[in-house]
Design a protein around this motif. Structure first.
Motif, PDB file in Angstrom:
ATOM      1  N   GLN A 253       0.857  -1.190   0.000  1.00  0.00           N
ATOM      2  CA  GLN A 253       0.000   0.000   0.000  1.00  0.00           C
ATOM      3  C   GLN A 253       0.890   1.237   0.000  1.00  0.00           C
ATOM      4  OE1 GLN A 253      -1.365  -1.542   3.497  1.00  0.00           O
ATOM      5  NE2 GLN A 253      -0.296  -0.178   4.891  1.00  0.00           N
ATOM      6  N   ASP A 254       0.296   2.364  -0.337  1.00  0.00           N
ATOM      7  CA  ASP A 254       1.034   3.629  -0.239  1.00  0.00           C
ATOM      8  C   ASP A 254       1.269   3.951   1.228  1.00  0.00           C
ATOM      9  OD1 ASP A 254       1.146   3.951  -2.954  1.00  0.00           O
ATOM     10  OD2 ASP A 254      -0.612   5.260  -3.067  1.00  0.00           O
ATOM     11  N   LEU A 255       2.472   4.424   1.543  1.00  0.00           N
ATOM     12  CA  LEU A 255       2.818   4.761   2.921  1.00  0.00           C
ATOM     13  C   LEU A 255       3.337   6.188   2.969  1.00  0.00           C
ATOM     14  CD1 LEU A 255       4.749   1.479   3.827  1.00  0.00           C
ATOM     15  CD2 LEU A 255       2.440   2.091   4.540  1.00  0.00           C
ATOM     16  N   PRO A 256       2.993   6.956   4.014  1.00  0.00           N
ATOM     17  CA  PRO A 256       3.473   8.336   4.116  1.00  0.00           C
ATOM     18  C   PRO A 256       4.924   8.381   4.589  1.00  0.00           C
ATOM     19  CG  PRO A 256       2.071   7.808   5.986  1.00  0.00           C
ATOM     20  CD  PRO A 256       2.036   6.627   5.070  1.00  0.00           C
ATOM     21  N   ALA A 257       5.569   9.526   4.363  1.00  0.00           N
ATOM     22  CA  ALA A 257       6.937   9.736   4.848  1.00  0.00           C
ATOM     23  C   ALA A 257       6.958   9.646   6.368  1.00  0.00           C
ATOM     24  CB  ALA A 257       7.445  11.098   4.389  1.00  0.00           C
ATOM     25  N   GLY A 258       8.038   9.128   6.914  1.00  0.00           N
ATOM     26  CA  GLY A 258       8.176   8.989   8.360  1.00  0.00           C
ATOM     27  C   GLY A 258       7.642   7.666   8.903  1.00  0.00           C
ATOM     28  N   THR A 259       7.097   6.813   8.036  1.00  0.00           N
ATOM     29  CA  THR A 259       6.560   5.520   8.481  1.00  0.00           C
ATOM     30  C   THR A 259       7.710   4.554   8.781  1.00  0.00           C
ATOM     31  OG1 THR A 259       4.642   5.806   7.040  1.00  0.00           O
ATOM     32  CG2 THR A 259       5.074   3.580   7.852  1.00  0.00           C
ATOM     33  N   PRO A 260       7.723   3.964   9.992  1.00  0.00           N
ATOM     34  CA  PRO A 260       8.734   2.938  10.258  1.00  0.00           C
ATOM     35  C   PRO A 260       8.367   1.651   9.519  1.00  0.00           C
ATOM     36  CG  PRO A 260       7.395   3.336  12.217  1.00  0.00           C
ATOM     37  CD  PRO A 260       6.913   4.265  11.163  1.00  0.00           C
ATOM     38  N   VAL A 261       9.328   1.105   8.784  1.00  0.00           N
ATOM     39  CA  VAL A 261       9.090  -0.097   7.980  1.00  0.00           C
ATOM     40  C   VAL A 261      10.189  -1.125   8.263  1.00  0.00           C
ATOM     41  CG1 VAL A 261       7.874   1.119   6.133  1.00  0.00           C
ATOM     42  CG2 VAL A 261      10.344   0.832   5.995  1.00  0.00           C
ATOM     43  N   VAL A 262       9.911  -2.344   7.829  1.00  0.00           N
ATOM     44  CA  VAL A 262      10.890  -3.427   7.940  1.00  0.00           C
ATOM     45  C   VAL A 262      10.986  -4.111   6.571  1.00  0.00           C
ATOM     46  CG1 VAL A 262       9.192  -5.132   8.771  1.00  0.00           C
ATOM     47  CG2 VAL A 262      11.601  -5.437   9.280  1.00  0.00           C
ATOM     48  N   VAL A 263      12.188  -4.500   6.194  1.00  0.00           N
ATOM     49  CA  VAL A 263      12.408  -5.212   4.930  1.00  0.00           C
ATOM     50  C   VAL A 263      12.029  -6.671   5.152  1.00  0.00           C
ATOM     51  CG1 VAL A 263      14.098  -5.867   3.178  1.00  0.00           C
ATOM     52  CG2 VAL A 263      14.275  -3.636   4.304  1.00  0.00           C
ATOM     53  N   VAL A 264      11.083  -7.182   4.344  1.00  0.00           N
ATOM     54  CA  VAL A 264      10.599  -8.556   4.513  1.00  0.00           C
ATOM     55  C   VAL A 264      11.005  -9.482   3.371  1.00  0.00           C
ATOM     56  CG1 VAL A 264       8.666  -7.921   5.985  1.00  0.00           C
ATOM     57  CG2 VAL A 264       8.371  -7.966   3.499  1.00  0.00           C
ATOM     58  N   GLY A 265      11.543  -8.935   2.307  1.00  0.00           N
ATOM     59  CA  GLY A 265      11.949  -9.774   1.187  1.00  0.00           C
ATOM     60  C   GLY A 265      12.637  -8.964   0.119  1.00  0.00           C
ATOM     61  N   ILE A 266      13.089  -9.670  -0.910  1.00  0.00           N
ATOM     62  CA  ILE A 266      13.738  -9.006  -2.034  1.00  0.00           C
ATOM     63  C   ILE A 266      13.308  -9.700  -3.311  1.00  0.00           C
ATOM     64  CG2 ILE A 266      15.830 -10.378  -1.757  1.00  0.00           C
ATOM     65  CD1 ILE A 266      17.334  -7.861  -2.826  1.00  0.00           C
ATOM     66  N   GLU A 267      13.001  -8.903  -4.317  1.00  0.00           N
ATOM     67  CA  GLU A 267      12.634  -9.411  -5.636  1.00  0.00           C
ATOM     68  C   GLU A 267      13.522  -8.700  -6.646  1.00  0.00           C
ATOM     69  OE1 GLU A 267       8.489  -8.603  -6.036  1.00  0.00           O
ATOM     70  OE2 GLU A 267       7.930  -9.986  -4.419  1.00  0.00           O
ATOM     71  N   GLY A 268      14.529  -9.373  -7.125  1.00  0.00           N
ATOM     72  CA  GLY A 268      15.490  -8.740  -8.023  1.00  0.00           C
ATOM     73  C   GLY A 268      16.284  -7.705  -7.258  1.00  0.00           C
ATOM     74  N   ILE A 269      16.124  -6.410  -7.657  1.00  0.00           N
ATOM     75  CA  ILE A 269      16.819  -5.337  -6.948  1.00  0.00           C
ATOM     76  C   ILE A 269      15.843  -4.466  -6.160  1.00  0.00           C
ATOM     77  CG2 ILE A 269      18.755  -5.248  -8.557  1.00  0.00           C
ATOM     78  CD1 ILE A 269      17.411  -2.789  -9.839  1.00  0.00           C
ATOM     79  N   THR A 270      14.629  -4.963  -5.978  1.00  0.00           N
ATOM     80  CA  THR A 270      13.602  -4.227  -5.246  1.00  0.00           C
ATOM     81  C   THR A 270      13.396  -4.864  -3.886  1.00  0.00           C
ATOM     82  OG1 THR A 270      12.495  -3.670  -7.322  1.00  0.00           O
ATOM     83  CG2 THR A 270      11.207  -3.449  -5.290  1.00  0.00           C
ATOM     84  N   LEU A 271      13.483  -4.043  -2.832  1.00  0.00           N
ATOM     85  CA  LEU A 271      13.234  -4.530  -1.470  1.00  0.00           C
ATOM     86  C   LEU A 271      11.739  -4.488  -1.197  1.00  0.00           C
ATOM     87  CD1 LEU A 271      16.048  -2.606   0.457  1.00  0.00           C
ATOM     88  CD2 LEU A 271      16.101  -4.965  -0.370  1.00  0.00           C
ATOM     89  N   ARG A 272      11.189  -5.577  -0.682  1.00  0.00           N
ATOM     90  CA  ARG A 272       9.790  -5.625  -0.257  1.00  0.00           C
ATOM     91  C   ARG A 272       9.741  -5.182   1.199  1.00  0.00           C
ATOM     92  NH1 ARG A 272       5.667  -5.654  -2.916  1.00  0.00           N
ATOM     93  NH2 ARG A 272       4.563  -6.944  -1.452  1.00  0.00           N
ATOM     94  N   ILE A 273       8.876  -4.177   1.485  1.00  0.00           N
ATOM     95  CA  ILE A 273       8.765  -3.647   2.842  1.00  0.00           C
ATOM     96  C   ILE A 273       7.344  -3.712   3.317  1.00  0.00           C
ATOM     97  CG2 ILE A 273      10.782  -2.135   2.659  1.00  0.00           C
ATOM     98  CD1 ILE A 273       8.776   0.195   2.201  1.00  0.00           C
ATOM     99  N   GLN A 274       7.190  -3.627   4.631  1.00  0.00           N
ATOM    100  CA  GLN A 274       5.858  -3.487   5.217  1.00  0.00           C
ATOM    101  C   GLN A 274       6.006  -2.677   6.499  1.00  0.00           C
ATOM    102  OE1 GLN A 274       4.880  -7.424   7.652  1.00  0.00           O
ATOM    103  NE2 GLN A 274       4.926  -7.799   5.480  1.00  0.00           N
ATOM    104  N   PRO A 275       4.922  -2.003   6.905  1.00  0.00           N
ATOM    105  CA  PRO A 275       5.001  -1.190   8.133  1.00  0.00           C
ATOM    106  C   PRO A 275       5.309  -2.070   9.332  1.00  0.00           C
ATOM    107  CG  PRO A 275       2.926  -0.802   6.964  1.00  0.00           C
ATOM    108  CD  PRO A 275       3.609  -1.922   6.272  1.00  0.00           C
ATOM    109  N   ARG A 276       6.063  -1.485  10.292  1.00  0.00           N
ATOM    110  CA  ARG A 276       6.363  -2.216  11.540  1.00  0.00           C
ATOM    111  C   ARG A 276       5.159  -2.269  12.425  1.00  0.00           C
ATOM    112  NH1 ARG A 276      11.556   0.374  14.002  1.00  0.00           N
ATOM    113  NH2 ARG A 276      11.579   1.729  12.222  1.00  0.00           N
TER     114      ARG A 276
END
Length: 148
Positions: A125-148
């Protein structure tokens, strides 16, 4: 000399095993290790129980194959219990990394700064600036993130 080998074949096998193991130490390829070990075992067995030369040769061949098979099985089992190596896989090393978004994600994608590099990130989903996130995966050179 030949009469000595015929009279005491265990010395032949023990010497052959020692020479094969010494040659393995010089080469370090792994090919001679199991043959050297099999020759030593045949020498010990021949010392305890006298066998014919044909039986000794067959025992040597079978023990060499058995040693290689057992080593192969042990290595395969060891590989399955080890976590996948992250060496030289910088993206996989970042899984679990906690970040704070500097810029808002638009269309579920954006960029984050990690060290001296900029990485493309993607979320569900779209996330606003300042959102704490965690890296949960990688697809090629793109990091998959989700909010903490």
């Amino acid at each position: 000399m030949l009469a000595g080998i015929v009279a005491h074949p265990h010395w032949f096998w023990l010497t052959l095993g020692g020479l094969l193991l010494a040659a393995e130490m010089l080469g370090t390829s792994g090919y001679l290790l199991w043959s050297g070990l099999a020759a030593l075992i045949v020498g010990i067995i021949e010392w305890v129980v006298p066998l014919s030369w044909t039986t000794q040769g067959l025992l040597f061949a079978v023990l060499t194959l058995l040693c290689v098979f057992l080593w192969y099985r042990w290595m395969r089992q060891r590989e399955t219990h080890q976590p996948p190596a992250a060496l030289n896989a910088r993206g996989r090393q970042m899984i679990g990394l906690q970040l704070t978004l500097e810029h808002a994600l638009q269309n579920r994608t954006g960029h984050v700064r990690i060290g001296d590099s900029s990485w493309r990130v993607e979320a569900d989903q779209d996330l606003p600036a300042g959102t704490p996130v965690v890296v949960v995966g990688i697809e090629g050179i793109t990091l998959r993130i989700q909010p903490r």
